[in-house]
Scaffold this active site. Structure first.
Site, PDB file in Angstrom:
ATOM      1  CG  HIS A  14      -0.330   0.331   2.509  1.00  0.00           C
ATOM      2  ND1 HIS A  14      -0.984   1.013   3.506  1.00  0.00           N
ATOM      3  CD2 HIS A  14       0.895   0.082   3.008  1.00  0.00           C
ATOM      4  CE1 HIS A  14      -0.196   1.157   4.555  1.00  0.00           C
ATOM      5  NE2 HIS A  14       0.952   0.595   4.277  1.00  0.00           N
ATOM      6  CB  CYS A  33       3.948   5.389   4.758  1.00  0.00           C
ATOM      7  SG  CYS A  33       4.603   4.422   6.125  1.00  0.00           S
ATOM      8  CG  HIS A  39       5.324   0.917   2.183  1.00  0.00           C
ATOM      9  ND1 HIS A  39       4.519   2.003   1.876  1.00  0.00           N
ATOM     10  CD2 HIS A  39       4.958   0.533   3.432  1.00  0.00           C
ATOM     11  CE1 HIS A  39       3.711   2.260   2.896  1.00  0.00           C
ATOM     12  NE2 HIS A  39       3.957   1.381   3.845  1.00  0.00           N
ATOM     13  CG  HIS A  41       3.223  -3.018   6.146  1.00  0.00           C
ATOM     14  ND1 HIS A  41       4.225  -2.546   6.956  1.00  0.00           N
ATOM     15  CD2 HIS A  41       2.672  -1.926   5.554  1.00  0.00           C
ATOM     16  CE1 HIS A  41       4.279  -1.232   6.869  1.00  0.00           C
ATOM     17  NE2 HIS A  41       3.344  -0.823   6.015  1.00  0.00           N
ATOM     18  CG  ASP A  79      -1.644 -13.451   1.015  1.00  0.00           C
ATOM     19  OD1 ASP A  79      -0.793 -12.754   1.601  1.00  0.00           O
ATOM     20  OD2 ASP A  79      -1.416 -14.614   0.623  1.00  0.00           O
ATOM     21  CG  HIS A  80       1.281 -12.322  -1.948  1.00  0.00           C
ATOM     22  ND1 HIS A  80       0.998 -13.161  -0.888  1.00  0.00           N
ATOM     23  CD2 HIS A  80       2.630 -12.246  -2.040  1.00  0.00           C
ATOM     24  CE1 HIS A  80       2.145 -13.594  -0.377  1.00  0.00           C
ATOM     25  NE2 HIS A  80       3.149 -13.053  -1.041  1.00  0.00           N
ATOM     26  CD  GLU A 127       1.395  -0.300   8.822  1.00  0.00           C
ATOM     27  OE1 GLU A 127       0.567   0.101   7.988  1.00  0.00           O
ATOM     28  OE2 GLU A 127       2.068   0.464   9.546  1.00  0.00           O
TER      29      GLU A 127
END
Length: 138
Positions: A14, A33, A39, A41, A79-80, A127
Site C-alpha cells: 500500500h 509510507c 511498500h 507489510h 494477500d499479495h 502492520e
C-alpha cells in the site's frame, strides 16, 4: 463469557497518500509510507469473538469455521495484493491500518452469524511487530 481468538497472516502493499495534497505535503505527513512505488507489510490479523460455549461441543466458535471465514472473506481478498488498487472494499479510502481494521470488522460482523451465535469482540491488526490497531466496533 468466553473470549476466543484466531490469528491469520497476509502480505500486502500500500501507500499512504492524499491526492488532495502536494507531493511535498504527502512526504511530510506520511514519510516513506508515501513512496511512489508503494511498500509492503507482513500483516497479522487477530480476530476475537465472545460468547458462551455450546453445551454439546464446548465451543464458542468452531475455529476451523472461523479460519475458513477469514480466509475466504479477508485473506484471499488482500494477500499479495495492493490495498490501494486491488481490493474493492478499500476503494476510495486511505489504505491505513486503521481503515483496514474497520473494513475487516464490517465484513466479519456480517459473515459471523453464518457460523456461530458468538459476537465479534475485537479485530487486532498488526502492520509491524510494533505498530498495530485494535478495533472494537461502533
Amino acid at each position: 463469557m468466553i473470549y476466543i481468538s484466531r490469528q491469520e497472516h497476509f502480505n500486502a502493499a500500500h501507500k499512504l497518500y492524499n491526492p488532495k495534497w502536494s507531493e511535498e505535503r504527502n512526504r511530510e505527513v506520511f514519510g516513506p509510507c508515501a513512496n511512489t512505488n508503494w511498500h509492503g507489510h507482513n500483516y497479522d490479523l487477530i480476530v476475537t469473538v465472545k460468547g458462551e460455549p455450546d453445551p454439546e461441543t464446548g465451543f464458542v466458535v468452531d475455529l476451523k469455521a472461523l479460519s475458513d471465514l477469514l480466509r475466504v472473506h479477508i485473506t484471499d481478498q488482500v494477500d499479495h495484493k495492493n490495498l490501494n488498487l486491488d481490493v474493492p472494499f478499500m476503494a476510495g479510502q486511505m489504505a491505513s491500518t486503521e481503515n483496514l481494521a474497520v473494513a475487516f470488522w464490517q465484513i466479519i460482523e456480517r459473515e459471523l452469524p453464518a457460523i456461530t451465535g458468538a459476537k465479534l469482540h475485537c479485530v487486532k491488526l498488526y502492520e509491524t511487530p510494533r505498530n498495530f490497531v485494535e478495533y472494537y466496533g461502533g
